[in-house]
Enzyme design. Structure first.
Site, PDB file in Angstrom:
ATOM      1  N   LYS A  26      27.561   3.591  50.548  1.00  0.00           N
ATOM      2  CA  LYS A  26      26.660   4.332  51.416  1.00  0.00           C
ATOM      3  C   LYS A  26      25.517   3.784  51.554  1.00  0.00           C
ATOM      4  CE  LYS A  26      27.202   8.491  53.431  1.00  0.00           C
ATOM      5  NZ  LYS A  26      28.742   9.115  53.579  1.00  0.00           N
TER       6      LYS A  26
ATOM      7  N   HIS B  63      27.867  18.619  64.244  1.00  0.00           N
ATOM      8  CA  HIS B  63      28.935  17.876  64.919  1.00  0.00           C
ATOM      9  C   HIS B  63      30.080  18.176  64.377  1.00  0.00           C
ATOM     10  CE1 HIS B  63      25.501  15.097  65.553  1.00  0.00           C
ATOM     11  NE2 HIS B  63      26.210  14.857  66.876  1.00  0.00           N
ATOM     12  N   VAL B  64      30.409  18.405  63.121  1.00  0.00           N
ATOM     13  CA  VAL B  64      31.764  18.565  62.551  1.00  0.00           C
ATOM     14  C   VAL B  64      31.993  20.108  62.757  1.00  0.00           C
ATOM     15  CG1 VAL B  64      33.261  18.399  60.525  1.00  0.00           C
ATOM     16  CG2 VAL B  64      31.751  16.452  61.001  1.00  0.00           C
TER      17      VAL B  64
ATOM     18  N   TYR C 289      30.756  22.662  64.517  1.00  0.00           N
ATOM     19  CA  TYR C 289      30.842  23.359  65.636  1.00  0.00           C
ATOM     20  C   TYR C 289      32.408  23.080  66.116  1.00  0.00           C
ATOM     21  CZ  TYR C 289      29.619  26.307  69.425  1.00  0.00           C
ATOM     22  OH  TYR C 289      29.510  27.231  70.271  1.00  0.00           O
TER      23      TYR C 289
END
Ligand code: NAD
Length: 346
Positions: free
Chosen positions: A78, A177-178, A180
């Site tokens: 990450k 983003h995910v 919704y």
């Protein structure tokens, strides 16, 4: 810091600072035993440098587990870019980060994450080839959402014998983003939604477009629902929320949902079926890795749909052994990584 690295099982922790562009970046590489480490790049504000390091180290391990359990030939990493408090040239900063990634010679492949956009990946691609999610490739979020949707159906099937969403009630936290996209899929298949987000514009959109009921951000945990679907923050399953949960399933996209390892077992004791975060939210990583390897859209979608099958198998094993899904998933991932270690030592 070395103790923190050891506790997180990190292989490497890299830092870069470029005063000219304002870049202050950390790349935490958990493992490269199964292939180049892959993982998103966050660009958010941190209270302190220590918080940024903790964020990168905590998230890197989950990426390794995600890649291992999805059968992808990658390790996990990450990157965290600390958002400058002063004005900055975003393109120049991203290009500087690209040089940092390039210096690692392909040990780390970067991708989109909270606070970064496909246009940032385009800037990064000016200075390194070890980047995905450029505007040519696209945002992984729809694939993450697809995997979460399949995971929710697998959990419902495990408990109800049917994966029908008709009339089920889902309490969803975070309409980004995910979140919704998951909400839209659930709504289209007949689920009722209760939602929360700190951004009232997104909440209003869900109310108007998806007939969702809105609740305050601190009230989402106690909503009586079939599924609690966290798609916002990490560490939302903690001592405080554990007392409030009124759901039968926890299944959502957020990374690092459990504040502490034992919260997985505490969910089991409360008869709440937990879909481990790094398994249910693997769709985005699958997309990113397979796109990078030049695979077709059809092959990618087919693999993302397998998220549901993997979870069904995990739920069954957890029932048979009377252990938490989290504990079994951790064990499975660690076994796969340990096998790769033996292989590379041989
Ligand atoms: P995002 O930033 O687009 O959305 C997050 C949403 O959560 C935002 O709308 C934000 O306003 C909301 N939020 C923040 N604090 C909140 C709070 N206290 N209560 C309610 N809502 C709150 O992020 P995303 O890309 O949709 O990702 C969501 C989660 O899924 C993150 O934890 C991310 O790490 C994880 N994840 C995302 C992907 C992906 O492909 N995007 C892949 C794997 C995991």
């Amino acid at each position: 810091m070395f103790e923190q690295m050891e506790n997180a099982g990190l292989e490497r922790l890299h830092f870069a600072c470029d005063p000219e562009t304002g870049l202050r970046a950390i790349i935490a590489i958990h493992s490269t035993l199964r292939g180049p480490a892959i993982g998103g790049c966050r660009f958010i504000t941190y209270q302190s440098e220590a918080d940024a390091i903790t964020d990168a180290t905590r998230l890197a391990r989950g990426m390794s587990y995600k890649a291992a359990l999805s059968g992808l030939p990658h390790g996990g990493a990450k990157a965290v870019l600390i958002k400058p408090s002063h004005n900055f040239d975003r393109k120049a900063l991203m290009e500087s980060f690209g040089r940092f990634v390039q210096d690692l010679g392909g040990r780390y492949i970067t991708a989109m994450d909270s606070g970064t956009l496909t246009s940032d990946m385009d800037s990064i691609a000016h200075t390194t080839k070890w980047v995905t999610c450029t505007s040519q490739i696209g945002d992984p979020s729809p694939y993450t959402a697809m995997g979460v949707f399949e995971g929710i159906k697998a959990a419902l099937k495990h408990l109800n014998g049917s994966d029908s969403l008709q009339g089920t009630h889902v309490a969803l936290q975070g309409l980004g983003h995910v979140g919704y996209a998951v909400a839209q899929m659930l709504y289209n298949d007949g689920a009722h939604l209760t939602v929360s987000d700190i951004d009232q514009v997104k909440v209003l959109k869900a109310v108007n477009e998806l007939g969702a009921k809105a609740v305050a951000t601190d009230k989402i945990y106690s909503v009586e629902a079939d599924v609690f679907c966290p798609c916002g923050l990490g560490a939302i399953i903690n001592d405080h929320s554990m007392q409030q949960l009124r759901c039968r399933i926890v299944a959502g996209s957020a990374n690092n949902q459990l504040e502490r390892e034992e919260h997985g077992e505490l969910l089991r004791r409360r008869n709440i079926l937990y879909a481990p975060d790094y398994l249910i939210n693997a769709g985005g990583l699958i997309f990113v890795a397979m796109q990078h390897a030049g695979q077709t859209d059809a092959a990618i979608s087919a693999k993302v749909r397998q998220v549901g099958t993997s979870l069904s198998q995990l739920f069954q094993q957890a029932d048979q052994e009377g252990r938490s899904t989290h504990c079994i998933a951790n064990e499975r991932a660690e076994t796969i990584i340990a096998r790769a270690a033996l292989h590379s030592a041989a």
